[in-house]
Design a protein around this motif. Structure first.
Motif, mmCIF file in Angstrom:
data_model
loop_
_atom_site.group_PDB
_atom_site.id
_atom_site.type_symbol
_atom_site.label_atom_id
_atom_site.label_comp_id
_atom_site.label_asym_id
_atom_site.label_seq_id
_atom_site.Cartn_x
_atom_site.Cartn_y
_atom_site.Cartn_z
ATOM 1 N N GLU A 231 -7.012 11.547 21.098
ATOM 2 C CA GLU A 231 -5.961 12.457 21.566
ATOM 3 C C GLU A 231 -4.713 11.693 22.009
ATOM 4 O OE1 GLU A 231 -9.638 14.628 21.425
ATOM 5 O OE2 GLU A 231 -9.185 12.809 22.570
ATOM 6 N N VAL A 232 -4.918 10.512 22.601
ATOM 7 C CA VAL A 232 -3.770 9.709 23.013
ATOM 8 C C VAL A 232 -2.954 9.280 21.804
ATOM 9 C CG1 VAL A 232 -3.072 7.482 24.011
ATOM 10 C CG2 VAL A 232 -4.770 8.897 25.180
ATOM 11 N N GLN A 233 -3.645 8.936 20.711
ATOM 12 C CA GLN A 233 -2.913 8.545 19.498
ATOM 13 C C GLN A 233 -2.078 9.701 18.955
ATOM 14 O OE1 GLN A 233 -2.761 5.366 18.525
ATOM 15 N NE2 GLN A 233 -4.084 4.941 20.264
ATOM 16 N N TYR A 234 -2.633 10.905 18.996
ATOM 17 C CA TYR A 234 -1.857 12.078 18.578
ATOM 18 C C TYR A 234 -0.650 12.270 19.491
ATOM 19 C CZ TYR A 234 -5.088 13.938 15.061
ATOM 20 O OH TYR A 234 -5.840 14.123 13.933
ATOM 21 N N LEU A 235 -0.876 12.178 20.801
ATOM 22 C CA LEU A 235 0.224 12.356 21.753
ATOM 23 C C LEU A 235 1.335 11.349 21.495
ATOM 24 C CD1 LEU A 235 -1.772 12.992 25.051
ATOM 25 C CD2 LEU A 235 -0.051 14.526 24.089
ATOM 26 N N LYS A 236 0.977 10.089 21.300
ATOM 27 C CA LYS A 236 1.972 9.058 21.042
ATOM 28 C C LYS A 236 2.772 9.378 19.783
ATOM 29 C CE LYS A 236 0.361 4.848 21.243
ATOM 30 N NZ LYS A 236 -0.585 3.690 21.175
ATOM 31 N N HIS A 237 2.058 9.794 18.756
ATOM 32 C CA HIS A 237 2.720 10.113 17.489
ATOM 33 C C HIS A 237 3.706 11.262 17.668
ATOM 34 C CE1 HIS A 237 3.232 10.980 13.196
ATOM 35 N NE2 HIS A 237 3.026 12.244 13.510
ATOM 36 N N PHE A 238 3.283 12.328 18.313
ATOM 37 C CA PHE A 238 4.130 13.516 18.458
ATOM 38 C C PHE A 238 5.322 13.250 19.368
ATOM 39 C CE2 PHE A 238 0.116 16.132 17.553
ATOM 40 C CZ PHE A 238 0.440 16.277 16.209
ATOM 41 N N ILE A 239 5.110 12.490 20.450
ATOM 42 C CA ILE A 239 6.215 12.195 21.364
ATOM 43 C C ILE A 239 7.258 11.323 20.677
ATOM 44 C CG2 ILE A 239 6.852 10.981 23.492
ATOM 45 C CD1 ILE A 239 4.108 11.865 24.631
ATOM 46 N N LYS A 240 6.813 10.294 19.964
ATOM 47 C CA LYS A 240 7.762 9.429 19.260
ATOM 48 C C LYS A 240 8.494 10.176 18.153
ATOM 49 C CE LYS A 240 4.872 5.941 18.448
ATOM 50 N NZ LYS A 240 4.392 4.586 18.035
ATOM 51 N N ALA A 241 7.782 11.057 17.460
ATOM 52 C CA ALA A 241 8.424 11.846 16.409
ATOM 53 C C ALA A 241 9.508 12.740 16.995
ATOM 54 C CB ALA A 241 7.379 12.686 15.669
ATOM 55 N N LYS B 292 -4.886 0.119 23.366
ATOM 56 C CA LYS B 292 -3.801 0.775 22.632
ATOM 57 C C LYS B 292 -3.297 2.014 23.357
ATOM 58 C CE LYS B 292 -3.658 1.150 18.230
ATOM 59 N NZ LYS B 292 -3.956 1.496 16.826
ATOM 60 N N ALA B 293 -4.184 2.656 24.115
ATOM 61 C CA ALA B 293 -3.789 3.875 24.819
ATOM 62 C C ALA B 293 -2.715 3.602 25.870
ATOM 63 C CB ALA B 293 -5.013 4.518 25.475
ATOM 64 N N TRP B 294 -2.656 2.367 26.393
ATOM 65 C CA TRP B 294 -1.716 2.062 27.459
ATOM 66 C C TRP B 294 -0.272 2.240 27.048
ATOM 67 C CZ3 TRP B 294 -2.030 0.961 32.582
ATOM 68 C CH2 TRP B 294 -3.308 0.892 33.114
ATOM 69 N N ASP B 295 0.016 2.117 25.783
ATOM 70 C CA ASP B 295 1.397 2.207 25.320
ATOM 71 C C ASP B 295 2.009 3.575 25.594
ATOM 72 O OD1 ASP B 295 3.645 1.027 24.083
ATOM 73 O OD2 ASP B 295 3.209 2.136 22.250
ATOM 74 N N ILE B 296 1.190 4.586 25.839
ATOM 75 C CA ILE B 296 1.753 5.919 26.023
ATOM 76 C C ILE B 296 2.620 6.007 27.271
ATOM 77 C CG2 ILE B 296 -0.226 6.894 27.289
ATOM 78 C CD1 ILE B 296 0.405 9.463 25.494
ATOM 79 N N TRP B 297 2.256 5.271 28.329
ATOM 80 C CA TRP B 297 3.086 5.326 29.548
ATOM 81 C C TRP B 297 4.448 4.698 29.280
ATOM 82 C CZ3 TRP B 297 -0.342 8.403 30.747
ATOM 83 C CH2 TRP B 297 -1.687 8.092 30.759
ATOM 84 N N ASN B 298 4.447 3.633 28.492
ATOM 85 C CA ASN B 298 5.689 2.980 28.108
ATOM 86 C C ASN B 298 6.569 3.903 27.271
ATOM 87 O OD1 ASN B 298 7.247 0.404 27.935
ATOM 88 N ND2 ASN B 298 6.878 0.694 25.766
ATOM 89 N N ILE B 299 5.955 4.636 26.363
ATOM 90 C CA ILE B 299 6.693 5.557 25.499
ATOM 91 C C ILE B 299 7.349 6.658 26.317
ATOM 92 C CG2 ILE B 299 6.411 7.328 23.703
ATOM 93 C CD1 ILE B 299 4.217 5.492 22.509
ATOM 94 N N ILE B 300 6.592 7.242 27.250
ATOM 95 C CA ILE B 300 7.132 8.326 28.079
ATOM 96 C C ILE B 300 8.264 7.811 28.966
ATOM 97 C CG2 ILE B 300 6.594 9.959 29.938
ATOM 98 C CD1 ILE B 300 3.747 10.137 28.743
ATOM 99 N N ALA B 301 8.051 6.656 29.610
ATOM 100 C CA ALA B 301 9.061 6.107 30.513
ATOM 101 C C ALA B 301 10.325 5.676 29.775
ATOM 102 C CB ALA B 301 8.487 4.919 31.282
ATOM 103 N N SER B 302 10.205 5.392 28.468
ATOM 104 C CA SER B 302 11.338 4.911 27.669
ATOM 105 C C SER B 302 12.172 6.035 27.064
ATOM 106 C CB SER B 302 10.843 4.028 26.525
ATOM 107 O OG SER B 302 10.106 2.940 26.991
ATOM 108 N N MET B 303 11.718 7.263 27.173
ATOM 109 C CA MET B 303 12.374 8.356 26.452
ATOM 110 C C MET B 303 13.819 8.564 26.892
ATOM 111 S SD MET B 303 9.573 11.338 25.826
ATOM 112 C CE MET B 303 10.766 12.176 24.771
ATOM 113 N N LYS B 304 14.666 8.757 25.912
ATOM 114 C CA LYS B 304 16.070 9.057 26.176
ATOM 115 C C LYS B 304 16.310 10.564 26.242
ATOM 116 C CE LYS B 304 17.349 4.722 26.037
ATOM 117 N NZ LYS B 304 16.014 4.114 25.848
ATOM 118 N N LYS B 305 15.399 11.325 25.674
ATOM 119 C CA LYS B 305 15.525 12.780 25.712
ATOM 120 C C LYS B 305 14.770 13.347 26.916
ATOM 121 C CE LYS B 305 16.082 13.346 20.729
ATOM 122 N NZ LYS B 305 15.504 13.854 19.456
ATOM 123 N N PRO B 306 15.190 14.498 27.419
ATOM 124 C CA PRO B 306 14.470 15.108 28.539
ATOM 125 C C PRO B 306 13.010 15.373 28.180
ATOM 126 C CG PRO B 306 16.593 16.175 28.239
ATOM 127 C CD PRO B 306 16.397 15.273 27.045
#
Length: 456
Positions: A58-68, A111-125
């Motif tokens: 599920e984390v891999q799906y979340l990462k994919h969808f958030i980055k997309a 690999k799941a740890w990267d999701i916190w980095n992805i969320i914290a890095s977001m430029k969009k709301p």
């Protein structure tokens, strides 16, 4: 008509399976649903039968969808929410426990740890709707986002010490952003905070009644620009009304007790301070702490204290190293087996704080190198979240105004008025500032017009 009416909805049907850790898993893709709603992307955790607990897949799906969503020119805002009674009840601890010695699963955790980095890095709301249980990993899915919406149904906790683990999901960084040692209190007690307390403590940026969420989401979805200030204004339109009835306990003497008792750098000193305080709240807190893993308590406190001087990137790497080492400790196996399988009180080893050697905690849990430590993008070397301003004022915010010789704020009334006007009369500001002033200031003539002084 449903918010996700057919003509407003586009569901992603493709997925890069090369990014999945476990390609043989039969977990259905609808565990995580991604929908395009006008100019927003709604990402929905969809396992209500297990309170939206998430595993590596599920984390891999979340990462994919958030980055997309972040990379899509047609998406202006990302909204993350859960179905049923939970935002997310956290990581799938039982699955992790059953498969911890399988190398591929260990790498999956890394690999799941990267999701916190992805969320914290977001430029969009990024709008996390914490309507229901928001626990552990689930709390982390909200914590690093620019907007965190609590409701009367929100239940927040970092319960890892209750099953022999360490607080993860970026909590060592996030909890340090909270005032008055409340973050330390959360990490060392595994207590559940509800609704208004999640908001007034600073964990959430807004407090919106649950029945208004659908209308709020729809309004956000109509935004035709990427604009954090505009998202903030829209959420505030749907916030609770002045006079709303709610239970708010993290204020007054309770906050004073937390600040005074959890400021120490050893668990033993904290317990001694709670005992000396002697209030019902303090003694109950001490009793609950003594039920938790002594090793986890010492590891959590050390992580929290180290994180207070570290960047986000450094905290994430330290946490992932500690988490991987703690997974292999006897307390984790005992804690999960007792709490989730046998439903009994765990038998910790060591069983007392005195028997836990802090040098062992540091060398074998916090500092021991392992190949599973997550590598975080170091452009995230910030020491405070860039969008923290959307929450309620902190004690430090109020102190700065009062002690600044260049400001003309003289009395209680002026300080309250300043923060109300600055926030455009945001819900909760009045109550929060009054509580801060009552706890931290005194006035010579005891009137609203009298000159106030900040006291420690």
């Amino acid at each position: 008509m449903s918010l996700f009416a057919k003509n407003n909805t586009e569901t992603i049907n493709t997925f890069d399976t090369e990014n999945l850790q476990d390609k043989s898993s039969d977990a259905p893709k609808d565990h995580i649903i991604s929908r395009k709603v006008k100019s927003s992307r709604h990402i929905i955790l969809n396992q209500p039968e297990i309170l939206n607990a998430i595993g590596f897949l599920e984390v891999q799906y979340l990462k994919h969808f958030i980055k997309a969503a972040e990379n899509s020119p047609s998406v202006n805002t990302v909204i993350v929410k859960g179905t049923g009674r939970a935002f997310s009840s956290g990581g799938d601890v039982l699955s992790l426990y059953k498969s911890i010695y399988i190398p591929n699963n260990i790498h999956g955790y890394k690999k799941a740890w990267d999701i916190w980095n992805i969320i914290a890095s977001m430029k969009k709301p990024y709008v996390a709707i914490m309507d229901g249980f928001s626990i552990g990993t689930g709390a982390g899915l909200a914590a690093h986002g620019s907007f965190r919406v609590a409701t009367e149904k929100t239940v927040f906790s970092m319960p890892e010490a209750a099953f022999g683990f360490v607080s993860d999901a970026g909590s060592s960084f996030f909890l340090n952003q909270l005032d008055n040692m409340i973050g330390t209190y959360i990490a060392l007690t595994a207590q559940y905070l509800k609704g208004a307390d999640v908001f007034f403590s600073g964990i959430a940026t807004h407090y919106v009644p649950s029945h208004r969420l659908g209308a709020m989401e729809y309004r956000i979805s109509q935004l035709d620009v990427v604009d954090h200030d505009e998202v903030d204004s829209i959420i505030e339109e749907f916030s609770a009304d002045p006079g709303t009835q709610y239970r708010h306990t993290l204020k007054g003497n309770v906050v004073k007790t937390i600040k005074n008792c959890f400021k120490y750098n050893t668990v033993e000193e904290i317990l001694e301070a709670l005992d000396k305080d002697g209030s019902d709240f303090a003694l109950k807190t001490k009793t609950e702490m003594l039920k938790l893993s002594p090793t986890s308590l010492k590891a959590n406190l050390e992580l929290i204290r180290r994180a207070s001087k570290s960047s986000f990137a450094s905290c994430m790497e330290s946490e992932s190293r500690a988490a991987m080492n703690k997974l292999l400790c006897p307390d984790f196996k005992e804690g999960v087996d007792a709490r989730f399988v046998k439903h009994t009180q765990p038998r910790w080893n060591p069983s007392t704080l005195n028997a836990v050697d802090i040098d062992y905690v540091r060398s074998e849990i916090l500092d021991k190198q392992n190949v599973y430590t997550a590598k975080i993008f170091h452009e995230n070397a910030f020491h405070a979240y860039p969008y923290w301003k959307y929450g309620l004022p902190s004690d430090k915010d109020v102190q700065k105004i009062i002690q600044n010789p260049e400001t003309a704020f003289y009395n209680y009334y002026q300080v309250v008025s300043y923060f109300l006007q600055k926030s455009n009369y945001k819900f909760g500001v009045l109550e929060k500032v009054i509580d801060i002033l009552d706890r931290n200031t005194r006035s010579g003539d005891k009137s609203l017009a009298g000159k106030i002084e900040w006291i420690e």
